[in-house]
Design a protein around this motif. Structure first.
Motif, PDB file in Angstrom:
ATOM      1  N   ILE A  72       0.833  -1.203   0.000  1.00  0.00           N
ATOM      2  CA  ILE A  72       0.000   0.000   0.000  1.00  0.00           C
ATOM      3  C   ILE A  72       0.867   1.253   0.000  1.00  0.00           C
ATOM      4  CG2 ILE A  72      -1.635   1.338   1.387  1.00  0.00           C
ATOM      5  CD1 ILE A  72      -2.912  -1.345   2.197  1.00  0.00           C
ATOM      6  N   ALA A  73       1.928   1.261   0.795  1.00  0.00           N
ATOM      7  CA  ALA A  73       2.818   2.423   0.840  1.00  0.00           C
ATOM      8  C   ALA A  73       3.466   2.677  -0.517  1.00  0.00           C
ATOM      9  CB  ALA A  73       3.883   2.210   1.912  1.00  0.00           C
ATOM     10  N   ALA A  78       3.686   5.912  -5.381  1.00  0.00           N
ATOM     11  CA  ALA A  78       3.678   5.948  -6.846  1.00  0.00           C
ATOM     12  C   ALA A  78       2.522   6.800  -7.365  1.00  0.00           C
ATOM     13  CB  ALA A  78       3.568   4.526  -7.395  1.00  0.00           C
ATOM     14  N   ARG A  79       1.399   6.737  -6.694  1.00  0.00           N
ATOM     15  CA  ARG A  79       0.216   7.505  -7.119  1.00  0.00           C
ATOM     16  C   ARG A  79       0.462   9.008  -7.046  1.00  0.00           C
ATOM     17  NH1 ARG A  79      -3.571   9.287  -9.824  1.00  0.00           N
ATOM     18  NH2 ARG A  79      -5.596   9.656  -8.904  1.00  0.00           N
ATOM     19  N   PHE A  80       1.150   9.441  -5.995  1.00  0.00           N
ATOM     20  CA  PHE A  80       1.410  10.865  -5.821  1.00  0.00           C
ATOM     21  C   PHE A  80       2.713  11.310  -6.465  1.00  0.00           C
ATOM     22  CE2 PHE A  80      -1.506  10.077  -2.213  1.00  0.00           C
ATOM     23  CZ  PHE A  80      -2.510  10.948  -2.613  1.00  0.00           C
TER      24      PHE A  80
END
Length: 83
Positions: A72-73, A78-80
Motif C-alpha cells: 500500500i505504501a 507511486a500515485r502521488f
C-alpha cells in the motif's frame, strides 16, 4: 526511482521471502493419519507441534500484515509521484 522506493521495495522483497520461509516451515494439518499408518503421537509431541505451529502462524500473520502495508505504501507513493 527515489530512495523511498528502493527502501520500501527492498523491505517488500525481504518480507516476501520471510513469508515463503515461514509457510514452508509449517506442518500440514493432517490429523488422524497416524491412526491409519499405525503411528501414535505422544502427548509431548502433540503439544510441541502446537506451540511451534502457533509460533509460525503468528509470524505468518505479522509478515502478511507487513507485506500489505509495504504494498500500500509503495502504491500511494507511486500515485502521488513521489517514486
Amino acid at each position: 526511482m527515489s530512495v523511498w522506493g528502493i527502501v520500501l521495495g527492498s523491505l517488500l522483497a525481504i518480507v516476501a521471502v520471510a513469508i515463503i520461509i515461514v509457510i514452508i516451515l509449517q506442518e500440514g494439518n493432517q490429523q488422524g493419519l497416524g491412526v491409519v499408518t499405525g503411528a501414535a503421537d505422544s502427548y509431548f509431541s502433540k503439544n510441541k507441534a502446537r506451540s511451534i505451529d502457533a509460533f509460525l502462524s503468528r509470524w505468518t500473520k505479522v509478515f502478511a500484515a507487513a507485506f500489505v502495508i509495504f504494498v500500500i505504501a509503495l502504491n500511494v507513493l507511486a500515485r502521488f509521484g513521489i517514486l
